[in-house]
Design a protein around this motif. Sequence first.
Motif, short mmCIF file in Angstrom:
data_model
loop_
_atom_site.label_atom_id
_atom_site.label_comp_id
_atom_site.label_asym_id
_atom_site.label_seq_id
_atom_site.Cartn_x
_atom_site.Cartn_y
_atom_site.Cartn_z
N TYR A 128 31.91 48.30 19.69
CA TYR A 128 32.75 47.13 19.41
C TYR A 128 33.75 46.99 20.54
N VAL A 129 33.63 46.00 21.33
CA VAL A 129 34.33 45.70 22.59
C VAL A 129 33.49 46.25 23.73
N SER A 130 32.91 45.35 24.47
CA SER A 130 32.09 45.74 25.61
C SER A 130 32.96 46.34 26.70
N PRO A 131 32.50 47.44 27.33
CA PRO A 131 33.18 47.86 28.55
C PRO A 131 33.01 46.77 29.60
N SER A 132 33.85 46.77 30.60
CA SER A 132 33.81 45.71 31.62
C SER A 132 32.65 45.94 32.59
N VAL A 133 31.46 46.10 32.01
CA VAL A 133 30.28 46.42 32.82
C VAL A 133 29.91 45.27 33.74
N TRP A 134 30.28 44.05 33.37
CA TRP A 134 30.00 42.88 34.19
C TRP A 134 30.96 42.81 35.38
N ALA A 135 32.03 43.62 35.34
CA ALA A 135 33.03 43.58 36.41
C ALA A 135 32.85 44.71 37.41
N TRP A 136 32.44 45.88 36.93
CA TRP A 136 32.25 47.01 37.83
C TRP A 136 31.31 48.02 37.18
N ARG A 137 30.66 48.83 38.02
CA ARG A 137 29.65 49.81 37.56
C ARG A 137 28.62 49.13 36.67
N GLN A 138 27.97 48.08 37.20
CA GLN A 138 27.03 47.33 36.39
C GLN A 138 25.81 48.14 35.98
N GLY A 139 25.52 49.20 36.73
CA GLY A 139 24.40 50.05 36.39
C GLY A 139 24.54 50.74 35.04
N LYS A 327 33.27 43.87 40.91
CA LYS A 327 32.46 42.71 41.29
C LYS A 327 33.17 41.38 41.08
N ILE A 328 34.40 41.40 40.55
CA ILE A 328 35.10 40.15 40.25
C ILE A 328 36.45 40.12 40.96
N PRO A 329 36.98 38.93 41.24
CA PRO A 329 38.23 38.84 42.01
C PRO A 329 39.48 39.13 41.19
N TRP A 330 39.38 39.09 39.84
CA TRP A 330 40.56 39.26 38.99
C TRP A 330 40.32 40.40 38.01
N LEU A 331 41.40 41.08 37.62
CA LEU A 331 41.28 42.18 36.68
C LEU A 331 42.03 41.94 35.38
N SER A 332 42.95 40.99 35.35
CA SER A 332 43.68 40.71 34.11
C SER A 332 42.90 39.70 33.27
N LEU A 333 42.93 39.88 31.95
CA LEU A 333 42.14 39.03 31.06
C LEU A 333 42.45 37.54 31.19
N PRO A 334 43.72 37.12 31.32
CA PRO A 334 43.98 35.68 31.47
C PRO A 334 43.25 35.08 32.67
N ASN A 335 43.25 35.78 33.79
CA ASN A 335 42.60 35.26 34.99
C ASN A 335 41.08 35.34 34.89
N ILE A 336 40.58 36.38 34.24
CA ILE A 336 39.13 36.50 34.04
C ILE A 336 38.63 35.35 33.17
N ALA A 338 40.08 32.45 32.64
CA ALA A 338 40.28 31.16 33.28
C ALA A 338 39.36 30.98 34.49
N GLY A 339 38.91 32.11 35.06
CA GLY A 339 38.09 32.03 36.26
C GLY A 339 38.89 31.67 37.50
N ARG A 340 40.20 31.86 37.42
CA ARG A 340 41.08 31.58 38.57
C ARG A 340 42.42 32.27 38.33
N ARG A 341 43.33 32.16 39.29
CA ARG A 341 44.64 32.80 39.17
C ARG A 341 45.55 31.99 38.26
N LEU A 342 45.46 32.26 36.98
CA LEU A 342 46.31 31.58 36.01
C LEU A 342 47.68 32.24 35.94
N VAL A 343 47.72 33.56 36.11
CA VAL A 343 48.97 34.30 36.07
C VAL A 343 49.02 35.25 37.27
#
Length: 413
Positions: A128-139, A327-336, A338-343
């Motif tokens: 319950y709650v996926s690890p951020s596998v889509w962001a890093w260590r995708q293997g 693998k992604i440019p942002w690490l905070s949930l709001p920016n992830i 939004a897909g951009r620098r929201l905060v």
Amino acid sequence: MLTIGMVAGELSGDTLGADLIREIKKTHPDARFLGIGGPQMQAEGLTSLYPLERLSLFGLFEVLGRLPELFRIRDGLVETFEQEKIDVFIGVDAPDFNLRLSKKLKDRQQHAENQNLSNSHLIKTVQYVSPSVWAWRQGRVVSIGASVDLVLCLLPFEVDFYTKHDVHAVFVGHPLARMLPLDHQVETGKQELGISPEQTIIGLLPGSRSSEVTQVGGILLESAGQLLKQFPALRFMIPAANEARLTQIKALVADQPQAVQQAVQVLEPDDRAMLSGNLGRRVMAASDIVMLASGTATLEALLLGRPMVVVGRVHWLTYLFVRWMIKIPWLSLPNILAGRRLVPELIQSQATVSNVVADMKNLLSDPTFRLGPWQTQHVELERIHTRLKSESVSSAADAVLALVPKESIDATV
């Protein structure tokens, strides 16, 4: 009788786990729950076999000194879950611990099947709650698929990633989006804590883990000291997640200049706060701006509509190890989301007092900040909020119960 094993490794997981227990008990009030949880899960009926605090670790290298203890806890849980013949194990967040526990359960069952042991008992496993596998260590997705029968995803885009890798996953939405209204006014939050609406409050949330407070707490407090020089009327509030964090935070505050000590109020975790898990949320609701560690609290601040500056730091060896895998440019949930620098987010080498102060000054100097820069971001916030609480998503409780053999379900009716 339906018996469910659950393990949460931090206070945000305790909140999620308690919500899930409540939902399951609506249709199966006699279900048993055992594993590891905090005060909220225990209040809902979970028998906690070890203190949640023992799992509240963050970072790869920070964990090394505790590995023997963590292995003992994992093996103890495996033995208890098998003896108690649990029907399903649900790891609530804490993926580094819970996925290994799930894999151990799977391996033991496979061994029993290979040996044709008649007393083997099938245990379904859920993360319950996926690890951020889509962001890093995708293997890691391969080992996740081998460890669990189902991943319950809080973020809508996660299911597509798992589907591509043939891992069973469902989007269940985030309980916080159901709990928190977008129109929560800061004046209401201040009133609840007895604060004048004219007083400018900055919430400081260094995290609920010892390592987070160690890495981030000093930066936030030193930044507060610098801001007081230009904005002497500011007042700061820090919620202590538990008694251990209270002691740690008070020690950090005591090391600050007198002016900072006088401007900072540390909120102690009373019984009500421990059982509701919302002390940090109450501080954020009463804050004009929030300075906080990167983590679940950033989502709460977002859903409350509070301007924020996000600070993230881990042990330098941990960061050195993981930074090439991100693998992604942002690490905070709001920016992830939004897909951009929201905060503003300040990670590792960028997490300095001067950078925090610069971003805070930008917010404090903006004459519209009391309305929130969110006034111009309202459509974005509404979109995120709607996606996270969509009524079309699967229920986490329904998804879990669908895995349980019919005879276990029937036994509770």
